[in-house]
Scaffold this motif. Structure first.
Motif, PDB file in Angstrom:
ATOM      1  N   THR A   2       0.770  -1.252  -0.007  1.00 38.42           N
ATOM      2  CA  THR A   2      -0.104  -0.102  -0.062  1.00 38.42           C
ATOM      3  C   THR A   2       0.734   1.256  -0.187  1.00 38.42           C
ATOM      4  O   THR A   2       1.808   1.347   0.741  1.00 38.42           O
ATOM      5  N   THR A   3       0.497   2.137  -0.879  1.00 36.71           N
ATOM      6  CA  THR A   3       1.260   3.540  -1.044  1.00 36.71           C
ATOM      7  C   THR A   3       0.505   4.643  -0.552  1.00 36.71           C
ATOM      8  O   THR A   3      -0.569   4.769  -0.908  1.00 36.71           O
ATOM      9  N   ILE A   4       1.040   5.426   0.299  1.00 35.56           N
ATOM     10  CA  ILE A   4       0.097   6.327   1.436  1.00 35.56           C
ATOM     11  C   ILE A   4       0.832   7.565   1.481  1.00 35.56           C
ATOM     12  O   ILE A   4       2.193   7.811   1.331  1.00 35.56           O
ATOM     13  N   LEU A   5       0.212   8.576   0.994  1.00 35.06           N
ATOM     14  CA  LEU A   5       0.646   9.857   1.100  1.00 35.06           C
ATOM     15  C   LEU A   5       0.103  10.708   2.231  1.00 35.06           C
ATOM     16  O   LEU A   5      -0.878  10.479   2.767  1.00 35.06           O
ATOM     17  N   ALA A  61      10.410  14.374  -6.922  1.00 37.44           N
ATOM     18  CA  ALA A  61      10.996  13.032  -6.142  1.00 37.44           C
ATOM     19  C   ALA A  61      10.618  11.888  -7.135  1.00 37.44           C
ATOM     20  O   ALA A  61      10.867  10.705  -6.552  1.00 37.44           O
ATOM     21  N   CYS A  62      10.280  12.008  -8.350  1.00 36.36           N
ATOM     22  CA  CYS A  62       9.612  11.057  -9.139  1.00 36.36           C
ATOM     23  C   CYS A  62       8.678  10.120  -8.525  1.00 36.36           C
ATOM     24  O   CYS A  62       8.591   8.695  -8.838  1.00 36.36           O
ATOM     25  N   ILE A  63       7.624  10.569  -8.049  1.00 34.10           N
ATOM     26  CA  ILE A  63       6.704   9.748  -7.138  1.00 34.10           C
ATOM     27  C   ILE A  63       5.583   9.847  -8.200  1.00 34.10           C
ATOM     28  O   ILE A  63       4.873  11.000  -8.451  1.00 34.10           O
ATOM     29  N   ASP A  64       4.980   8.755  -8.976  1.00 32.32           N
ATOM     30  CA  ASP A  64       3.925   8.618  -9.624  1.00 32.32           C
ATOM     31  C   ASP A  64       2.575   8.850  -8.774  1.00 32.32           C
ATOM     32  O   ASP A  64       2.261   8.036  -7.884  1.00 32.32           O
ATOM     33  N   LEU A  65       1.834   9.866  -9.055  1.00 35.10           N
ATOM     34  CA  LEU A  65       0.566  10.163  -8.348  1.00 35.10           C
ATOM     35  C   LEU A  65      -0.411   8.917  -8.499  1.00 35.10           C
ATOM     36  O   LEU A  65      -0.893   8.470  -7.632  1.00 35.10           O
ATOM     37  N   ALA A  66      -0.301   8.201  -9.745  1.00 34.54           N
ATOM     38  CA  ALA A  66      -1.201   7.262  -9.958  1.00 34.54           C
ATOM     39  C   ALA A  66      -0.889   6.039  -8.735  1.00 34.54           C
ATOM     40  O   ALA A  66      -1.712   5.068  -8.846  1.00 34.54           O
ATOM     41  N   SER A  67       0.453   5.981  -8.479  1.00 33.11           N
ATOM     42  CA  SER A  67       0.696   4.919  -7.557  1.00 33.11           C
ATOM     43  C   SER A  67       0.069   4.966  -6.153  1.00 33.11           C
ATOM     44  O   SER A  67       0.354   3.896  -5.073  1.00 33.11           O
ATOM     45  N   LEU A  68      -0.332   6.199  -5.636  1.00 29.44           N
ATOM     46  CA  LEU A  68      -0.824   6.292  -4.560  1.00 29.44           C
ATOM     47  C   LEU A  68      -2.430   5.618  -4.341  1.00 29.44           C
ATOM     48  O   LEU A  68      -3.159   5.715  -5.382  1.00 29.44           O
ATOM     49  N   ASP A  69      -2.199   5.068  -3.316  1.00 34.71           N
ATOM     50  CA  ASP A  69      -3.457   4.493  -2.798  1.00 34.71           C
ATOM     51  C   ASP A  69      -4.478   4.864  -1.884  1.00 34.71           C
ATOM     52  O   ASP A  69      -5.808   4.811  -1.614  1.00 34.71           O
ATOM     53  N   VAL A  70      -3.939   5.811  -1.096  1.00 38.43           N
ATOM     54  CA  VAL A  70      -4.710   6.552  -0.002  1.00 38.43           C
ATOM     55  C   VAL A  70      -3.836   7.642   0.484  1.00 38.43           C
ATOM     56  O   VAL A  70      -2.557   7.798   0.371  1.00 38.43           O
ATOM     57  N   VAL A  71      -4.474   8.956   0.840  1.00 44.09           N
ATOM     58  CA  VAL A  71      -4.097  10.193   1.438  1.00 44.09           C
ATOM     59  C   VAL A  71      -4.500  10.363   2.744  1.00 44.09           C
ATOM     60  O   VAL A  71      -5.544  10.225   2.965  1.00 44.09           O
ATOM     61  N   VAL A  72      -3.513  10.810   3.620  1.00 43.26           N
ATOM     62  CA  VAL A  72      -3.823  10.983   4.899  1.00 43.26           C
ATOM     63  C   VAL A  72      -3.377  12.160   5.529  1.00 43.26           C
ATOM     64  O   VAL A  72      -2.103  12.624   5.288  1.00 43.26           O
ATOM     65  N   GLY A  73      -4.433  13.281   5.954  1.00 47.91           N
ATOM     66  CA  GLY A  73      -3.938  14.517   6.497  1.00 47.91           C
ATOM     67  C   GLY A  73      -4.038  14.629   8.030  1.00 47.91           C
ATOM     68  O   GLY A  73      -4.702  13.871   8.769  1.00 47.91           O
ATOM     69  N   ARG A  74      -3.149  15.475   8.534  1.00 49.94           N
ATOM     70  CA  ARG A  74      -3.186  15.798   9.889  1.00 49.94           C
ATOM     71  C   ARG A  74      -4.697  16.466  10.155  1.00 49.94           C
ATOM     72  O   ARG A  74      -5.259  17.186   9.445  1.00 49.94           O
ATOM     73  N   GLY A  75      -5.206  15.780  11.418  1.00 48.36           N
ATOM     74  CA  GLY A  75      -6.571  16.356  11.593  1.00 48.36           C
ATOM     75  C   GLY A  75      -6.442  17.746  12.413  1.00 48.36           C
ATOM     76  O   GLY A  75      -5.591  18.116  13.205  1.00 48.36           O
ATOM     77  N   GLY A  76      -7.517  18.581  12.092  1.00 42.59           N
ATOM     78  CA  GLY A  76      -7.435  20.167  12.557  1.00 42.59           C
ATOM     79  C   GLY A  76      -8.576  20.169  13.759  1.00 42.59           C
ATOM     80  O   GLY A  76      -8.900  19.244  14.338  1.00 42.59           O
ATOM     81  N   LEU A  77      -8.810  21.351  13.842  1.00 45.42           N
ATOM     82  CA  LEU A  77      -9.542  21.797  15.123  1.00 45.42           C
ATOM     83  C   LEU A  77     -11.201  21.681  14.744  1.00 45.42           C
ATOM     84  O   LEU A  77     -11.821  22.485  14.192  1.00 45.42           O
TER      85      LEU A  77
END
Length: 353
Positions: A2-5, A61-77
């Motif tokens: 799994t590739t995660i941003l 950085a030659c990261i192919d966006l199509a290779s990403l399976d999920v993106v996770v952000g820091r939670g806010g207020l």
């Protein structure tokens, strides 16, 4: 695999990383000079600037966006919520855009994750935001109905290190009782009972003083200071969070500088360092009492946990309660990726906001 941003916006930097399962293959911190951000009237107005920065960095950085399976952000207020992994939805994004609770850099985490997730048609999550609230009802009572105690806590790192300690011992986080002391710019000390943070000192207005925050103050004296005419409301709020604590006494927010001053014979520096450790010890003891003394481990974490001097001063006083685990620093990027992996592996259910 799994590739995660992972995206973690801060007040003066944007951190982003790419994980393949648990291994980081890219980990970037882009600092922002004051001149970079001063053109934006609000934090939310920085959205496109930070998005472009991340996307360009991935391309470089030659990261192919199509290779990403999920993106996770820091939670806010957000509004008070239980801990866990949340799917980013339109309601969450709209609340963060409005900045109802505070115009804070962490609010951009879910917004940026949502933008990228929709662009790539992949899931977008947040994990254990600072608004996590798992306090027992009895812990909310302050002594004045107009001022209930609220949960404002380093939830992401506190829960991440708690899970790590449980794994080391060969147990599940939900099976253990822990006291976690996060020692950073703010200090939050939490009792974890079977996977829930049932109490916490609000790091901005309670508990031990920290490098630049006052912690709990004598209420009557504070009220008199408020009405003394010496300070405006904004000036006093800045004194409490930003110009208080160790900085107010020693003129430095850097623990290393304060320790150097003490080592060179500065008696005031030695006293303030001892007082900060003393207050941390008292709060750990109080939270151990919340768990009725049934504590499997005391965990010391956060940036100041790198200080052997501070850790020893604390450990010498609380080791009688439970064995101590020291996990210095903040493992926010790893914690965000790990949350996504738990959901995708079926170990944890994703929650809806």
């Amino acid at each position: 695999m799994t590739t995660i941003l992972v995206i973690n916006p801060g007040a003066t930097s944007t951190k982003y990383a790419v994980f393949r399962d648990n291994e980081a293959v890219l980990d970037q911190t882009v600092p922002h000079a004051a001149t970079d951000l001063e053109i934006y009237p609000t934090v939310i107005a920085q959205e496109q600037y930070r998005l472009d920065l991340i996307l360009q960095g991935l391309t470089d950085a030659c990261i192919d966006l199509a290779s990403l399976d999920v993106v996770v952000g820091r939670g806010g207020l957000l509004k008070p919520i239980t801990g866990g992994v949340y799917s980013v939805n339109d309601t969450m994004v709209e609340e963060l855009r409005q900045g109802k609770r505070l115009d804070h850099a962490s609010n951009l985490g879910a917004i940026l994750a949502d933008r990228i997730g929709k662009q790539l048609a992949i899931p977008a999550f947040i994990v254990d935001p600072v608004s996590v609230d798992e306090m027992d009802p009895v812990a909310r009572i302050s002594g004045l109905p107009e001022l209930p105690r609220v949960s404002f806590v380093h939830a992401l790192n506190s829960k991440a290190v708690a899970r790590k300690v449980a794994q080391r011992i060969g147990k599940r986080y939900e099976e253990m009782n822990l006291v976690v002391a996060h020692l950073g710019t703010g200090i939050s000390i939490t009792p974890h009972r079977k996977g829930r943070m049932v109490d916490v000192n609000n790091a901005s207005e309670e508990g031990p003083f920290s490098p630049d925050r006052c912690g709990g103050l004598p209420a009557r004296s504070l009220i008199r200071l408020c009405f003394s005419g010496k300070y405006t409301e904004a000036e006093l709020l800045k004194k409490i969070v930003g110009s208080g604590g160790m900085y107010a006494y020693l003129g430095t927010k850097d623990l290393r500088n304060a320790e150097k001053m003490a080592d060179e014979g500065d008696g005031q520096a030695s006293l303030i360092l001892a007082a900060m450790a003393y207050q941390i010890v008292k709060e750990i003891g109080a939270m151990a009492a919340v768990l009725a003394g049934s504590v499997d481990r005391i965990v010391i974490t956060g940036g100041m946990a790198h200080s052997q001097r501070l850790v020893k001063a604390i450990a010498d006083k609380v080791a009688f309660i439970a064995p101590i685990e020291v996990i210095p620093g903040e493992e926010e990027m790893e914690a965000l990726a790990a949350g996504a992996l738990r959901v995708l592996a079926g170990e944890e259910s994703v929650l809806e906001y």
